[in-house]
Design an enzyme around this catalytic site. Sequence first.
Site, short mmCIF file in Angstrom:
data_model
loop_
_atom_site.label_atom_id
_atom_site.label_comp_id
_atom_site.label_asym_id
_atom_site.label_seq_id
_atom_site.Cartn_x
_atom_site.Cartn_y
_atom_site.Cartn_z
N ASP A 4 -29.66 -58.17 -74.90
CA ASP A 4 -29.15 -59.08 -75.94
C ASP A 4 -29.80 -60.46 -76.00
O ASP A 4 -29.11 -61.48 -76.19
CB ASP A 4 -27.63 -59.23 -75.78
CG ASP A 4 -26.89 -57.93 -76.03
OD1 ASP A 4 -27.55 -56.88 -76.16
OD2 ASP A 4 -25.65 -57.95 -76.09
N LYS A 90 -26.28 -51.67 -80.25
CA LYS A 90 -24.93 -51.31 -79.78
C LYS A 90 -23.85 -52.07 -80.54
O LYS A 90 -24.15 -53.07 -81.21
CB LYS A 90 -24.80 -51.58 -78.28
CG LYS A 90 -24.93 -53.05 -77.95
CD LYS A 90 -24.86 -53.29 -76.46
CE LYS A 90 -25.13 -54.71 -76.11
NZ LYS A 90 -24.21 -55.69 -76.74
N CYS A 129 -22.01 -58.37 -71.55
CA CYS A 129 -22.87 -57.21 -71.75
C CYS A 129 -23.68 -56.84 -70.51
O CYS A 129 -23.91 -55.66 -70.26
CB CYS A 129 -23.76 -57.42 -72.97
SG CYS A 129 -22.77 -57.25 -74.47
C1 VGL Z 1 -21.80 -60.39 -75.92
C2 VGL Z 1 -19.98 -61.64 -76.52
C3 VGL Z 1 -19.89 -60.95 -77.72
C4 VGL Z 1 -22.89 -60.13 -74.92
C5 VGL Z 1 -21.71 -59.69 -77.10
O1 VGL Z 1 -23.97 -59.65 -75.34
O2 VGL Z 1 -22.68 -60.41 -73.72
N1 VGL Z 1 -20.93 -61.36 -75.63
N2 VGL Z 1 -20.75 -59.98 -77.99
#
Ligand code: VGL
Length: 183
Positions: A4, A90, A129
């Site tokens: 991410d 995802k 994540c």
């Molecule tokens: C994530 C908060 C909301 C992450 C994803 O990638 O850790 N954190 N969506």
Amino acid sequence: MIVDMQNDFLAGGSLAVAGGNAIIPVLNRYIACFQAHQLPIFATRDWHPPDHCSFQPQGGLWPPHCIAGSIGAAFHPDLGLPAGTTIISKAASQEKDAYSAFTDTQLNTLLQLSKIHRLFIGGLATEYCVLNTVKDAVRNHYTTFVLQDAVCAINKQPENGLRALEEMTHLGAISIHYEELTA
Ligand code: VGL
Ligand code: ZN
């Protein structure tokens, strides 16, 4: 596996992780090392619909972020993802959030097809994540390394990132620094 590293989670993004940009050059060093050894790179991305259930207007925890196809969902331009990187999208359905890159994706199948048994995981955010991806990696019997110098936490509570790293190592993940990578 790079988790991410998207514009919305970095400086200027809608859910910017403080200090997140500092891990970009570290990840790039890991990427270069893996490329030099002809080892595959996977990059995950949060890939939400515009009305995703995790967004505050829908009653969720987070400001809208990483909307599929938007600039905010794109990988940071300074990240040196090589051609041939496998991208895993995802949390792409409206009604379900997913912090793990294994949830409702092809990741496990692709890893098995490539006969991959060890995973080296860095990126954002440590206690969401990264943590959940590492937990599923361990559960799925991969030898799992957490790139301790290439993760960063949101830290809604001050120690969340540290606690998450402890949880990962307690479960059997191995925490490493770049200097510990050997040929
Ligand atoms: C994530 C908060 C909301 C992450 C994803 O990638 O850790 N954190 N969506
Ligand atoms: Zn999200």
